[in-house]
Design an enzyme around this catalytic site. Sequence first.
Site, PDB file in Angstrom:
ATOM      1  N   LYS A 106      45.591  61.382  52.785  1.00  0.00           N
ATOM      2  CA  LYS A 106      46.014  60.076  53.319  1.00  0.00           C
ATOM      3  C   LYS A 106      45.278  58.992  52.557  1.00  0.00           C
ATOM      4  O   LYS A 106      44.188  59.218  52.021  1.00  0.00           O
ATOM      5  CB  LYS A 106      45.680  59.960  54.811  1.00  0.00           C
ATOM      6  CG  LYS A 106      46.559  58.980  55.563  1.00  0.00           C
ATOM      7  CD  LYS A 106      47.895  59.591  55.934  1.00  0.00           C
ATOM      8  CE  LYS A 106      48.758  58.640  56.709  1.00  0.00           C
ATOM      9  NZ  LYS A 106      49.891  59.334  57.340  1.00  0.00           N
TER      10      LYS A 106
HETATM   11  P1  NAD Z   1      55.461  50.555  60.696  1.00  0.00           P
HETATM   12  O1  NAD Z   1      54.468  49.690  60.054  1.00  0.00           O
HETATM   13  O2  NAD Z   1      56.828  50.633  60.102  1.00  0.00           O
HETATM   14  O3  NAD Z   1      55.630  50.211  62.240  1.00  0.00           O
HETATM   15  C1  NAD Z   1      54.559  50.142  63.126  1.00  0.00           C
HETATM   16  C2  NAD Z   1      55.067  49.516  64.405  1.00  0.00           C
HETATM   17  O4  NAD Z   1      54.033  49.527  65.385  1.00  0.00           O
HETATM   18  C3  NAD Z   1      55.453  48.037  64.248  1.00  0.00           C
HETATM   19  O5  NAD Z   1      56.605  47.780  65.022  1.00  0.00           O
HETATM   20  C4  NAD Z   1      54.256  47.293  64.824  1.00  0.00           C
HETATM   21  O6  NAD Z   1      54.588  46.001  65.295  1.00  0.00           O
HETATM   22  C5  NAD Z   1      53.898  48.233  65.942  1.00  0.00           C
HETATM   23  N1  NAD Z   1      52.539  48.064  66.436  1.00  0.00           N
HETATM   24  C6  NAD Z   1      51.398  47.868  65.743  1.00  0.00           C
HETATM   25  N2  NAD Z   1      50.355  47.737  66.576  1.00  0.00           N
HETATM   26  C7  NAD Z   1      50.853  47.878  67.814  1.00  0.00           C
HETATM   27  C8  NAD Z   1      50.276  47.840  69.109  1.00  0.00           C
HETATM   28  N3  NAD Z   1      48.970  47.668  69.269  1.00  0.00           N
HETATM   29  N4  NAD Z   1      51.094  48.016  70.166  1.00  0.00           N
HETATM   30  C9  NAD Z   1      52.406  48.216  69.999  1.00  0.00           C
HETATM   31  N5  NAD Z   1      53.008  48.259  68.819  1.00  0.00           N
HETATM   32  C10 NAD Z   1      52.231  48.082  67.743  1.00  0.00           C
HETATM   33  O7  NAD Z   1      54.806  52.026  60.723  1.00  0.00           O
HETATM   34  P2  NAD Z   1      55.545  53.423  60.861  1.00  0.00           P
HETATM   35  O8  NAD Z   1      55.733  53.953  59.494  1.00  0.00           O
HETATM   36  O9  NAD Z   1      56.704  53.300  61.782  1.00  0.00           O
HETATM   37  O10 NAD Z   1      54.397  54.292  61.534  1.00  0.00           O
HETATM   38  C11 NAD Z   1      54.196  54.350  62.940  1.00  0.00           C
HETATM   39  C12 NAD Z   1      53.392  55.591  63.287  1.00  0.00           C
HETATM   40  O11 NAD Z   1      54.087  56.752  62.827  1.00  0.00           O
HETATM   41  C13 NAD Z   1      52.009  55.674  62.641  1.00  0.00           C
HETATM   42  O12 NAD Z   1      51.142  56.348  63.505  1.00  0.00           O
HETATM   43  C14 NAD Z   1      52.259  56.519  61.398  1.00  0.00           C
HETATM   44  O13 NAD Z   1      51.092  57.136  60.906  1.00  0.00           O
HETATM   45  C15 NAD Z   1      53.239  57.514  61.974  1.00  0.00           C
HETATM   46  N6  NAD Z   1      54.053  58.224  60.984  1.00  0.00           N
HETATM   47  C16 NAD Z   1      54.807  57.546  60.080  1.00  0.00           C
HETATM   48  C17 NAD Z   1      55.595  58.249  59.183  1.00  0.00           C
HETATM   49  C18 NAD Z   1      56.508  57.566  58.212  1.00  0.00           C
HETATM   50  O14 NAD Z   1      57.294  58.256  57.566  1.00  0.00           O
HETATM   51  N7  NAD Z   1      56.494  56.256  58.083  1.00  0.00           N
HETATM   52  C19 NAD Z   1      55.583  59.649  59.201  1.00  0.00           C
HETATM   53  C20 NAD Z   1      54.819  60.320  60.150  1.00  0.00           C
HETATM   54  C21 NAD Z   1      54.068  59.586  61.046  1.00  0.00           C
END
Ligand code: NAD
Length: 420
Positions: A106
């Site tokens: 990561k």
């Molecule tokens: P992103 O940046 O696209 O979206 C994050 C979202 O969370 C946004 O809508 C943001 O406003 C919201 N957010 C941030 N802080 C917050 C809070 N305190 N309360 C409520 N909402 C809040 O990120 P993403 O890629 O969608 O990732 C989200 C989660 O999924 C993370 O934990 C990431 O590690 C995990 N993840 C992502 C992927 C991927 O392919 N992008 C894969 C596996 C896991």
Amino acid sequence: MEKKYNAYENALEVLRGAAEQAGYKHDEYVTLEYPERELKVSVPVVMDDGSVQVFEGYRVQHSSLRGPCKGGIRFHKDSDIEEVKALALWMTMKCAVANIPYGGAKGAVKVDPAKLSRGELQRLTRRYTAMVLPLIGPEKDIPAPDVNTNAETMGLIMDTYSMLKGYTVPGVVTGKPVEIGGSLGRSEATGRGVMITAMQLMKKLGMQPENTRAAVQGFGNVGSAAADLLAKQGVKICALSDVSGGIYCADGLDVSKVRAFIAAEKGRFLKDYTIDDVRHITNEELLEADVDLLIPAALENQITAENAGKIRAKYIVEAANGPTSVEADAILTQRGITVVPDILANAGGVVVSYFEWVQNIQSLMWEEKEVNRHLKEIMVRAFEEVWTICKEKQVTMRMAAYMSALKRLITAKHFRPIFP
Ligand code: NAD
């Protein structure tokens, strides 16, 4: 009173708990308690006003035991090395649960990207890439999008890496724009995997999607796709939230419409959504909403000892990485709440990243329906394996998922004993 949250300590506690419950000797899994490599870099950026700001960046390779290291890059103001170490360990576990030939890694930059202009972000991304260049590469460590990074960020990393190598290397990152070697289906893959996992759980429990009410925390890449795809399966999405707060409608929200509203203009948040008959709620209210299914899809440590007792959902599908603290997990288990753990539920992203990498190496392109079909096969198989362990050993799904991963990792270690 909950002790101060440390993501890596949290991750280690779960790993050790599963290894002990599965009956492994410490020597068999001790190497998994330590990341193979940690790199901390300084990332200087010439800002638009001519001044220089230096940001801290990280890349952690947790394990290359089962294949090249793999894991996203996050831009977040609160990121630190402990968080990145935990996220890298979870990637190792996730790739092992899904049984794809990768290890875990990561990366992150400690920055609030909302405060940077597009040009500043581009320079930050390129310089970060240059600083972690010795670690990354299609055969050793392949980044992907995570919180606050996207296909455009991956395109820039791919371009920077290629410029420095002197030839185009599409396989150095996944989650790129399709036009430069990205895979069809990648942008929604994590959300699709969450949907598939939630549907499998409902099938096991005899729940009808039409009678299931859900709340989704986080409306970014993962949360918005998961909510949309679940709504298309008939699930009633009653609450959504992002960093600005949440919206609620007891009869179910029109997720596609909310998505279109947010996408229509940069800088729009759910707090700005005043169409339809929605009630504005806080993130705390969302987590405690009167629904059947809760999907945290934002950040770590959202379900804690403070709120675990107040959660009304009976089922939690962890779309985010590490949304539940160890203390909260114990409370949820004691309350009979089923948790589908992150390392299983959100594996769809890395699975399609794997497909993207395979397509890049072979210089060919798959149809989207082929991508989605293979994704479903892998997610369903992983779910079934975890479910079987869960029932046979009478453990939580989290423990079962770790046991499934540990078995593969420890077997691999058997064939790749400690060098020299
Ligand atoms: P992103 O940046 O696209 O979206 C994050 C979202 O969370 C946004 O809508 C943001 O406003 C919201 N957010 C941030 N802080 C917050 C809070 N305190 N309360 C409520 N909402 C809040 O990120 P993403 O890629 O969608 O990732 C989200 C989660 O999924 C993370 O934990 C990431 O590690 C995990 N993840 C992502 C992927 C991927 O392919 N992008 C894969 C596996 C896991």
